[in-house]
Design a protein around this motif. Structure first.
Motif, PDB file in Angstrom:
ATOM      1  N   ALA A  46     -30.665   3.249   3.298  1.00  0.00           N
ATOM      2  CA  ALA A  46     -31.201   4.142   2.275  1.00  0.00           C
ATOM      3  C   ALA A  46     -32.553   3.650   1.772  1.00  0.00           C
ATOM      4  O   ALA A  46     -33.496   4.441   1.592  1.00  0.00           O
ATOM      5  CB  ALA A  46     -30.214   4.266   1.118  1.00  0.00           C
ATOM      6  N   GLU A  47     -32.658   2.349   1.559  1.00  0.00           N
ATOM      7  CA  GLU A  47     -33.899   1.798   1.016  1.00  0.00           C
ATOM      8  C   GLU A  47     -35.048   1.924   2.008  1.00  0.00           C
ATOM      9  O   GLU A  47     -36.169   2.309   1.641  1.00  0.00           O
ATOM     10  CB  GLU A  47     -33.681   0.338   0.616  1.00  0.00           C
ATOM     11  CG  GLU A  47     -34.803  -0.238  -0.199  1.00  0.00           C
ATOM     12  CD  GLU A  47     -34.411  -1.494  -0.971  1.00  0.00           C
ATOM     13  OE1 GLU A  47     -35.275  -2.022  -1.688  1.00  0.00           O
ATOM     14  OE2 GLU A  47     -33.242  -1.940  -0.860  1.00  0.00           O
ATOM     15  N   ILE A  48     -34.782   1.624   3.268  1.00  0.00           N
ATOM     16  CA  ILE A  48     -35.834   1.766   4.278  1.00  0.00           C
ATOM     17  C   ILE A  48     -36.235   3.234   4.426  1.00  0.00           C
ATOM     18  O   ILE A  48     -37.424   3.574   4.474  1.00  0.00           O
ATOM     19  CB  ILE A  48     -35.360   1.217   5.641  1.00  0.00           C
ATOM     20  CG1 ILE A  48     -35.095  -0.293   5.557  1.00  0.00           C
ATOM     21  CG2 ILE A  48     -36.416   1.504   6.723  1.00  0.00           C
ATOM     22  CD1 ILE A  48     -34.494  -0.878   6.819  1.00  0.00           C
ATOM     23  N   MET A  49     -35.241   4.117   4.479  1.00  0.00           N
ATOM     24  CA  MET A  49     -35.546   5.532   4.667  1.00  0.00           C
ATOM     25  C   MET A  49     -36.325   6.106   3.493  1.00  0.00           C
ATOM     26  O   MET A  49     -37.180   6.980   3.667  1.00  0.00           O
ATOM     27  CB  MET A  49     -34.255   6.318   4.917  1.00  0.00           C
ATOM     28  CG  MET A  49     -33.617   5.982   6.251  1.00  0.00           C
ATOM     29  SD  MET A  49     -32.280   7.100   6.769  1.00  0.00           S
ATOM     30  CE  MET A  49     -31.028   6.731   5.533  1.00  0.00           C
ATOM     31  N   ALA A  50     -36.051   5.612   2.289  1.00  0.00           N
ATOM     32  CA  ALA A  50     -36.792   6.096   1.117  1.00  0.00           C
ATOM     33  C   ALA A  50     -38.271   5.771   1.238  1.00  0.00           C
ATOM     34  O   ALA A  50     -39.136   6.583   0.872  1.00  0.00           O
ATOM     35  CB  ALA A  50     -36.213   5.484  -0.155  1.00  0.00           C
ATOM     36  N   HIS A  51     -38.577   4.584   1.753  1.00  0.00           N
ATOM     37  CA  HIS A  51     -39.987   4.242   1.993  1.00  0.00           C
ATOM     38  C   HIS A  51     -40.577   5.147   3.075  1.00  0.00           C
ATOM     39  O   HIS A  51     -41.730   5.586   2.975  1.00  0.00           O
ATOM     40  CB  HIS A  51     -40.111   2.787   2.428  1.00  0.00           C
ATOM     41  CG  HIS A  51     -39.973   1.799   1.312  1.00  0.00           C
ATOM     42  ND1 HIS A  51     -40.900   1.691   0.294  1.00  0.00           N
ATOM     43  CD2 HIS A  51     -39.023   0.864   1.054  1.00  0.00           C
ATOM     44  CE1 HIS A  51     -40.522   0.741  -0.545  1.00  0.00           C
ATOM     45  NE2 HIS A  51     -39.391   0.213  -0.109  1.00  0.00           N
ATOM     46  N   ALA A  52     -39.789   5.424   4.111  1.00  0.00           N
ATOM     47  CA  ALA A  52     -40.303   6.198   5.246  1.00  0.00           C
ATOM     48  C   ALA A  52     -40.566   7.657   4.898  1.00  0.00           C
ATOM     49  O   ALA A  52     -41.541   8.242   5.377  1.00  0.00           O
ATOM     50  CB  ALA A  52     -39.327   6.108   6.414  1.00  0.00           C
ATOM     51  N   VAL A  53     -39.724   8.274   4.077  1.00  0.00           N
ATOM     52  CA  VAL A  53     -39.910   9.696   3.764  1.00  0.00           C
ATOM     53  C   VAL A  53     -40.992   9.898   2.704  1.00  0.00           C
ATOM     54  O   VAL A  53     -41.502  11.008   2.533  1.00  0.00           O
ATOM     55  CB  VAL A  53     -38.597  10.372   3.315  1.00  0.00           C
ATOM     56  CG1 VAL A  53     -37.557  10.301   4.421  1.00  0.00           C
ATOM     57  CG2 VAL A  53     -38.055   9.768   2.020  1.00  0.00           C
ATOM     58  N   GLY A  54     -41.334   8.839   1.984  1.00  0.00           N
ATOM     59  CA  GLY A  54     -42.455   8.900   1.060  1.00  0.00           C
ATOM     60  C   GLY A  54     -42.199   9.686  -0.208  1.00  0.00           C
ATOM     61  O   GLY A  54     -41.086  10.155  -0.457  1.00  0.00           O
ATOM     62  N   PRO A  55     -43.229   9.873  -1.018  1.00  0.00           N
ATOM     63  CA  PRO A  55     -43.077  10.486  -2.336  1.00  0.00           C
ATOM     64  C   PRO A  55     -42.632  11.947  -2.307  1.00  0.00           C
ATOM     65  O   PRO A  55     -42.096  12.455  -3.292  1.00  0.00           O
ATOM     66  CB  PRO A  55     -44.471  10.348  -2.960  1.00  0.00           C
ATOM     67  CG  PRO A  55     -45.392  10.158  -1.806  1.00  0.00           C
ATOM     68  CD  PRO A  55     -44.613   9.427  -0.783  1.00  0.00           C
ATOM     69  N   LYS A  56     -42.839  12.625  -1.187  1.00  0.00           N
ATOM     70  CA  LYS A  56     -42.404  14.016  -1.092  1.00  0.00           C
ATOM     71  C   LYS A  56     -41.023  14.158  -0.464  1.00  0.00           C
ATOM     72  O   LYS A  56     -40.494  15.267  -0.350  1.00  0.00           O
ATOM     73  CB  LYS A  56     -43.428  14.832  -0.300  1.00  0.00           C
ATOM     74  CG  LYS A  56     -44.771  14.944  -0.995  1.00  0.00           C
ATOM     75  CD  LYS A  56     -45.728  15.826  -0.208  1.00  0.00           C
ATOM     76  CE  LYS A  56     -47.068  15.950  -0.939  1.00  0.00           C
ATOM     77  NZ  LYS A  56     -48.032  16.804  -0.183  1.00  0.00           N
ATOM     78  N   GLY A  57     -40.437  13.046  -0.063  1.00  0.00           N
ATOM     79  CA  GLY A  57     -39.113  13.067   0.532  1.00  0.00           C
ATOM     80  C   GLY A  57     -38.050  12.617  -0.451  1.00  0.00           C
ATOM     81  O   GLY A  57     -38.331  12.317  -1.613  1.00  0.00           O
ATOM     82  N   GLU A  58     -36.828  12.572   0.027  1.00  0.00           N
ATOM     83  CA  GLU A  58     -35.707  12.192  -0.840  1.00  0.00           C
ATOM     84  C   GLU A  58     -34.574  11.641   0.014  1.00  0.00           C
ATOM     85  O   GLU A  58     -34.315  12.145   1.113  1.00  0.00           O
ATOM     86  CB  GLU A  58     -35.225  13.429  -1.602  1.00  0.00           C
ATOM     87  CG  GLU A  58     -34.108  13.183  -2.584  1.00  0.00           C
ATOM     88  CD  GLU A  58     -33.700  14.467  -3.297  1.00  0.00           C
ATOM     89  OE1 GLU A  58     -32.559  14.911  -3.090  1.00  0.00           O
ATOM     90  OE2 GLU A  58     -34.541  15.025  -4.044  1.00  0.00           O
ATOM     91  N   VAL A  59     -33.894  10.622  -0.501  1.00  0.00           N
ATOM     92  CA  VAL A  59     -32.745  10.043   0.193  1.00  0.00           C
ATOM     93  C   VAL A  59     -31.541  10.098  -0.732  1.00  0.00           C
ATOM     94  O   VAL A  59     -31.607   9.647  -1.878  1.00  0.00           O
ATOM     95  CB  VAL A  59     -33.003   8.581   0.618  1.00  0.00           C
ATOM     96  CG1 VAL A  59     -31.739   7.964   1.206  1.00  0.00           C
ATOM     97  CG2 VAL A  59     -34.147   8.513   1.619  1.00  0.00           C
ATOM     98  N   THR A  60     -30.449  10.633  -0.221  1.00  0.00           N
ATOM     99  CA  THR A  60     -29.182  10.626  -0.958  1.00  0.00           C
ATOM    100  C   THR A  60     -28.242   9.657  -0.270  1.00  0.00           C
ATOM    101  O   THR A  60     -27.935   9.807   0.917  1.00  0.00           O
ATOM    102  CB  THR A  60     -28.544  12.026  -0.999  1.00  0.00           C
ATOM    103  OG1 THR A  60     -29.461  12.952  -1.588  1.00  0.00           O
ATOM    104  CG2 THR A  60     -27.264  12.003  -1.824  1.00  0.00           C
ATOM    105  N   ALA A  61     -27.814   8.641  -0.996  1.00  0.00           N
ATOM    106  CA  ALA A  61     -26.876   7.649  -0.468  1.00  0.00           C
ATOM    107  C   ALA A  61     -25.477   8.034  -0.924  1.00  0.00           C
ATOM    108  O   ALA A  61     -25.191   8.061  -2.122  1.00  0.00           O
ATOM    109  CB  ALA A  61     -27.241   6.264  -0.973  1.00  0.00           C
ATOM    110  N   TYR A  62     -24.618   8.337   0.028  1.00  0.00           N
ATOM    111  CA  TYR A  62     -23.240   8.699  -0.279  1.00  0.00           C
ATOM    112  C   TYR A  62     -22.349   7.466  -0.130  1.00  0.00           C
ATOM    113  O   TYR A  62     -22.285   6.859   0.942  1.00  0.00           O
ATOM    114  CB  TYR A  62     -22.750   9.802   0.657  1.00  0.00           C
ATOM    115  CG  TYR A  62     -23.306  11.161   0.311  1.00  0.00           C
ATOM    116  CD1 TYR A  62     -22.716  11.949  -0.671  1.00  0.00           C
ATOM    117  CD2 TYR A  62     -24.442  11.651   0.961  1.00  0.00           C
ATOM    118  CE1 TYR A  62     -23.231  13.197  -0.998  1.00  0.00           C
ATOM    119  CE2 TYR A  62     -24.970  12.894   0.638  1.00  0.00           C
ATOM    120  CZ  TYR A  62     -24.353  13.663  -0.345  1.00  0.00           C
ATOM    121  OH  TYR A  62     -24.873  14.892  -0.668  1.00  0.00           O
TER     122      TYR A  62
END
Length: 252
Positions: A75-91
């Motif tokens: 989740a943490e790596i993906m949050a950096h990758a998707v950037g400020p316009k992206g979003e990560v939901t960790a279930y």
């Protein structure tokens, strides 16, 4: 505390190895982010996050789900990758990482990467919103859908129901990556109970039954030296198991 996740491969051929091309800039910079904790970085050599996320096609601006997130590594790596316009939901199931240590771990992630949203849910009642995600990843945890544990309060669950819910949550064209420890064909629940592995053919059948299409497989995380009859927590193989990678797509 969460039982560490694991898995296997056997009855289907894993093709399409990841090429040697460099990962995208967004993914490479995400893995190299200076605020990632040291214990997470220590896992990079075995998990190959840049290659995995590039293979899955992760891009800035995406809405992504990290399924049964555990420590939030992905989740943490993906949050950096998707950037400020992206979003990560960790279930994360209520039954896992539900003590003070787990709370501190997730508080740290929230402080470092506010684009990660943690959603807690009962293990047996996964119900994400429909048509939400561009991509999702479940790492070394899919086999747990076949796991039962009185100690960890995990009831017998229906993997088909989980995958149907995931299918509904993906946007048309959405991609789901599955990584798990390779297990031999046979009684799936017994294999999971005893070894925390799963036959890749079972995973493929589960996803295709829900409507997903297999878009690719990879040997990036394969280890031919792994003995598929060993428990994944065996000191001789822990952290070095033979792992399969599958990429599924929800048809447009």
């Amino acid at each position: 505390m969460k039982f560490l996740h694991c898995l296997a491969i056997a009855s289907i051929a894993l093709a399409a190895p990841v090429t040697a091309k460099a990962p995208s800039r967004a993914v490479a910079e995400a893995v190299a982010a200076a605020d990632r904790p040291a214990d997470a970085r220590d896992l990079d050599s075995s998990r190959k996050p840049a290659e995995v996320l590039d293979w899955l096609g992760l891009k800035p601006g995406m809405k992504v789900a990290d399924l049964i997130s555990g420590t939030g590594y992905w989740a943490e790596i993906m949050a950096h990758a998707v950037g400020p316009k992206g979003e990560v939901t960790a279930y994360e199931p209520n039954q896992f990482y539900n003590d003070e240590k787990g709370a501190a771990l997730w508080a740290g992630i929230a402080a470092r990467t506010p684009r990660v949203r943690l959603v807690r849910y009962p293990f047996e009642a996964f119900a994400p919103p429909a048509s939400t995600f561009d991509a999702a990843l479940i790492n070394l945890s899919y086999h747990d859908l076949y796991w039962e544990s009185e100690k960890y309060k995990i009831p017998r669950t229906d993997p088909d129901a989980y995958v149907r819910a995931l299918y509904a949550a993906m946007k048309p064209g959405g991609v789901v990556g599955v990584i798990d420890h390779v297990g031999a064909p046979g009684d799936t629940r017994a294999t999971v109970k005893n070894l925390h592995r799963i036959d890749p053919a079972v995973v493929r059948a589960d996803f295709e039954r829900a409507g997903f299409r297999l878009a690719g497989t990879s040997k990036l995380l394969a280890n031919p030296a792994d003995d598929h009859s060993k428990l994944v927590f065996d000191a001789a193989i822990r952290g070095k198991t033979d792992r399969f990678m599958m990429k599924f797509v929800k048809p447009r």
